[in-house]
Design a protein around this motif. Structure first.
Motif, PDB file in Angstrom:
ATOM      1  N   ARG A  21       0.819  -1.210   0.000  1.00 15.91           N
ATOM      2  CA  ARG A  21       0.000   0.000   0.000  1.00 15.91           C
ATOM      3  C   ARG A  21       0.854   1.262   0.000  1.00 15.91           C
ATOM      4  O   ARG A  21       0.440   2.289  -0.547  1.00 15.91           O
ATOM      5  N   VAL A  22       2.050   1.213   0.607  1.00 21.91           N
ATOM      6  CA  VAL A  22       2.821   2.444   0.774  1.00 21.91           C
ATOM      7  C   VAL A  22       4.053   2.535  -0.121  1.00 21.91           C
ATOM      8  O   VAL A  22       4.513   3.639  -0.424  1.00 21.91           O
ATOM      9  N   VAL A 199       9.336   6.205   5.523  1.00 22.33           N
ATOM     10  CA  VAL A 199       8.101   5.713   4.897  1.00 22.33           C
ATOM     11  C   VAL A 199       7.112   5.324   5.992  1.00 22.33           C
ATOM     12  O   VAL A 199       7.429   4.511   6.868  1.00 22.33           O
ATOM     13  N   PRO A 200       5.911   5.892   5.992  1.00 21.79           N
ATOM     14  CA  PRO A 200       4.957   5.629   7.072  1.00 21.79           C
ATOM     15  C   PRO A 200       4.356   4.231   6.974  1.00 21.79           C
ATOM     16  O   PRO A 200       3.705   3.877   5.997  1.00 21.79           O
ATOM     17  N   ILE A 201       4.599   3.423   8.004  1.00 17.88           N
ATOM     18  CA  ILE A 201       4.038   2.079   8.038  1.00 17.88           C
ATOM     19  C   ILE A 201       3.961   1.640   9.488  1.00 17.88           C
ATOM     20  O   ILE A 201       4.840   1.975  10.298  1.00 17.88           O
ATOM     21  N   ALA A 202       2.921   0.909   9.828  1.00 20.66           N
ATOM     22  CA  ALA A 202       2.734   0.443  11.191  1.00 20.66           C
ATOM     23  C   ALA A 202       3.733  -0.663  11.519  1.00 20.66           C
ATOM     24  O   ALA A 202       4.431  -1.183  10.650  1.00 20.66           O
ATOM     25  N   THR A 203       3.781  -1.025  12.795  1.00 22.42           N
ATOM     26  CA  THR A 203       4.607  -2.146  13.244  1.00 22.42           C
ATOM     27  C   THR A 203       3.832  -3.440  13.059  1.00 22.42           C
ATOM     28  O   THR A 203       2.649  -3.529  13.385  1.00 22.42           O
ATOM     29  N   TYR A 204       4.512  -4.457  12.493  1.00 22.52           N
ATOM     30  CA  TYR A 204       3.879  -5.743  12.202  1.00 22.52           C
ATOM     31  C   TYR A 204       4.730  -6.880  12.744  1.00 22.52           C
ATOM     32  O   TYR A 204       5.942  -6.740  12.919  1.00 22.52           O
ATOM     33  N   GLU A 205       4.073  -8.001  13.000  1.00 20.56           N
ATOM     34  CA  GLU A 205       4.780  -9.250  13.260  1.00 20.56           C
ATOM     35  C   GLU A 205       5.101  -9.922  11.924  1.00 20.56           C
ATOM     36  O   GLU A 205       4.402  -9.724  10.929  1.00 20.56           O
TER      37      GLU A 205
END
Length: 280
Positions: A21-22, A199-205
């Motif tokens: 997406r980003v 780059v804006p991205i959340a934290t993921y497992e």
């Protein structure tokens, strides 16, 4: 192997959906530049082009294609290219990018460990490059799928991070904290993305899987592929992990105790001409 690989797959897909997406959508992205790509920039490096050879007119299947830049770069070199990725978000973006680039290239949403039967026996080349097998829980299934997709005489081309380099966590001081092979799932928390620190991205497992060079070659042989070439490369154009110094000649090296360890490996293996089935 993880006792529940489908759970692993869903967790990893969520990460790659978010990246798809980003990536290539913000000014902070220093890795993907869609505008220059659409203007004609070639995203492939010299190593994979040299190992693959002349692809003009060949049916090429690109595994782990993300949102399509490398697949479309193979198409610009004259291949009849098809990209595969398990992220539906990535595939949607790849199709959009192909339309913007004016390239007639197919994209298929599928797990590379369970390729659709419709792809069997259709390709002269199957290609995977940079950060591929560390995402694969079932190495044997991946190799069987690649072999099955090839016509008799067709070849698998794989260029990836060397397992020795994947063990390295830091250079100063030198720290190695990842297994060399074995395939056991390594669960980690992923913050940010290799595409750029801002780059804006959340934290993921995420789950990764360490495979040794011996395990990779053995899996290829077990799928019926015949090894033609195995290279280990200490001076490379691309550092997929962002850990290495770039030398004055523009190449990246992994310095250890006065010498250099391999950063990448390259493999080319073919399906024997005598095969008469679909590779199953």
């Amino acid at each position: 192997m993880n006792e529940n690989p489908r759970e692993d797959l869903a967790i990893n897909r969520a990460l790659w959906d978010a990246r798809a997406r980003v990536h290539g959508t913000t000014p902070q992205d220093t890795f993907y530049d869609v505008d220059t790509f659409l203007a004609g920039r070639q995203t492939l490096f010299g190593l994979e082009r040299e190992v693959a050879g002349d692809v003009a007119g060949l049916d090429l299947l690109h595994l782990h294609c993300h949102f399509g830049m490398d697949t479309l770069s193979w198409a610009r070199l004259g291949a009849k290219a098809t990209g595969v990725d398990f992220s539906g978000t990535a595939i949607a973006r790849a199709r959009e990018l192909a339309a913007r680039a004016g390239l007639d290239t197919a994209f298929v949403e599928a797990d590379s460990q369970d390729l659709p039967s419709a792809l069997a026996g259709r390709f002269d080349l199957v290609v995977g490059t940079y950060g591929v097998l560390c995402w694969v829980a079932d190495l044997d299934a991946w190799m069987r799928g690649a072999a099955r997709a090839l016509r008799p005489g067709g070849s698998l081309v794989l260029v990836d991070l060397h397992p020795a380099y994947q063990t390295v966590a830091g250079l100063d001081p030198f720290v190695a904290d990842w297994p060399y092979g074995g395939g056991d799932p390594q669960r980690e928390t992923v913050t940010g993305t290799y595409a750029g620190p801002g780059v804006p991205i959340a934290t993921y497992e995420a789950f990764n899987y360490p495979h040794s060079l011996g395990e990779i070659v053995t899996a290829a042989a077990g799928s019926g592929l015949v090894l033609e070439r195995l290279g280990e490369h200490t001076a490379v154009e691309f550092d997929g992990r962002g850990l290495l110094p770039r030398d004055a000649d523009g190449l990246y090296r992994l310095p250890v105790s006065g010498t250099h360890l391999p950063v990448l490996y390259s493999l080319r293996a073919r399906v024997p001409m005598g095969r008469t089935d679909d590779g199953g």
